[in-house]
Design an enzyme around this catalytic site. Sequence first.
Site, mmCIF file in Angstrom:
data_model
loop_
_atom_site.group_PDB
_atom_site.id
_atom_site.type_symbol
_atom_site.label_atom_id
_atom_site.label_comp_id
_atom_site.label_asym_id
_atom_site.label_seq_id
_atom_site.Cartn_x
_atom_site.Cartn_y
_atom_site.Cartn_z
ATOM 1 C CE LYS A 52 5.166 10.960 4.262
ATOM 2 N NZ LYS A 52 4.355 10.373 3.496
ATOM 3 C CD GLN A 96 2.829 7.072 3.839
ATOM 4 O OE1 GLN A 96 2.134 8.746 3.494
ATOM 5 N NE2 GLN A 96 3.489 6.585 3.170
ATOM 6 C CG ASP A 119 3.639 12.099 -2.030
ATOM 7 O OD1 ASP A 119 4.086 12.665 -0.987
ATOM 8 O OD2 ASP A 119 2.317 11.443 -1.326
#
Length: 295
Positions: A52, A96, A119
Amino acid sequence: MILLDGKHTAETIRQEMKQQIDALLREGRRAPKLGIVLVGHNPASETYVNNKMRACEQVGIEAVKIAYEDSVSEQELIDKVQELNDDASVDGFIVQLPLPSHIDESRITSAIDWRKDVDGLTPQNIGRTALGMPSLVSATPRGIRELLSRYGITTAGKHVVVIGRSNIVGKPMAMLLMQRPYLSLPNMSASALGDATVTVCHSKTQDLKKICLTADIIIVAAGCPKLLTADMVREGTTVIDVGINRVDGKLVGDVDFAAVAPKAAYISPVPGGVGPMTIVSLLQNTLQAYNEHTR
Ligand code: NAD
């Protein structure tokens, strides 16, 4: 059979995004900024985060990693989430997953300001997606939608079978597909997606094969290698494989690719299908959040 090349499509989108961000910088505006919170040393998470960060760099998004040891407390993480919520220089951030077992993931994700939730995991974004309101959509469904769109695959009136009911893939995917397309994502042709008839299957579904044989499009996100076999697929079906599994040290999806591919009209490979589209969707969500913040 046409291969849905997510790697190539994601590269094209990154080039487009780089041009957009370069134009912003030429106008004297700052670069978009993404925060990435990483807890512990899970090798898969570390790889995802590195990918990412690299993707951000390629398009000109500033990425900042905030790393904690496994021993971090839930409160420390919530305090960091609040700090990132309040930091006007951060357009979006992710925590994450998975997190260590002593931390309640839903408490952490629910604390994220939905306008920075790139997200698409907060109750607000999932609710807004369900209502067809502008939202930050979970990266994998957003990426699949974009992949279909870029290959000119329409969903209106089609029967789409989604296998898997997770909050990050199956559920938001089904919501996007069934939606009336007038509130489509930015940069998408409104006519291309939505308006599908959607069946969501899961581990307790009876006779998955019978349902799959009525599908025009099958999206598999179950985490079971070779779950979708050739006898479950009609000629001319479009197959999207979301699964990521390691078998004998090799990365494979949920589809028996070699047997299913000859019957499919379009099929996404693993690796090189949905995975790269997921990462690029995170970048698109970050740019979307930036555009909202800096308007
Ligand atoms: P999950 O792992 O949380 O849950 C699996 C889902 O599949 C459940 O809803 C379960 O009911 C269903 N399922 C399991 N076995 C089944 C069976 N035999 N028949 C029908 N349904 C079954 O779901 P997830 O987080 O969406 O992950 C699914 C897979 O997709 C995993 O392999 C994951 O690694 C992968 N994934 C890939 C990406 C990507 O970017 N490519 C992103 C997210 C997840």
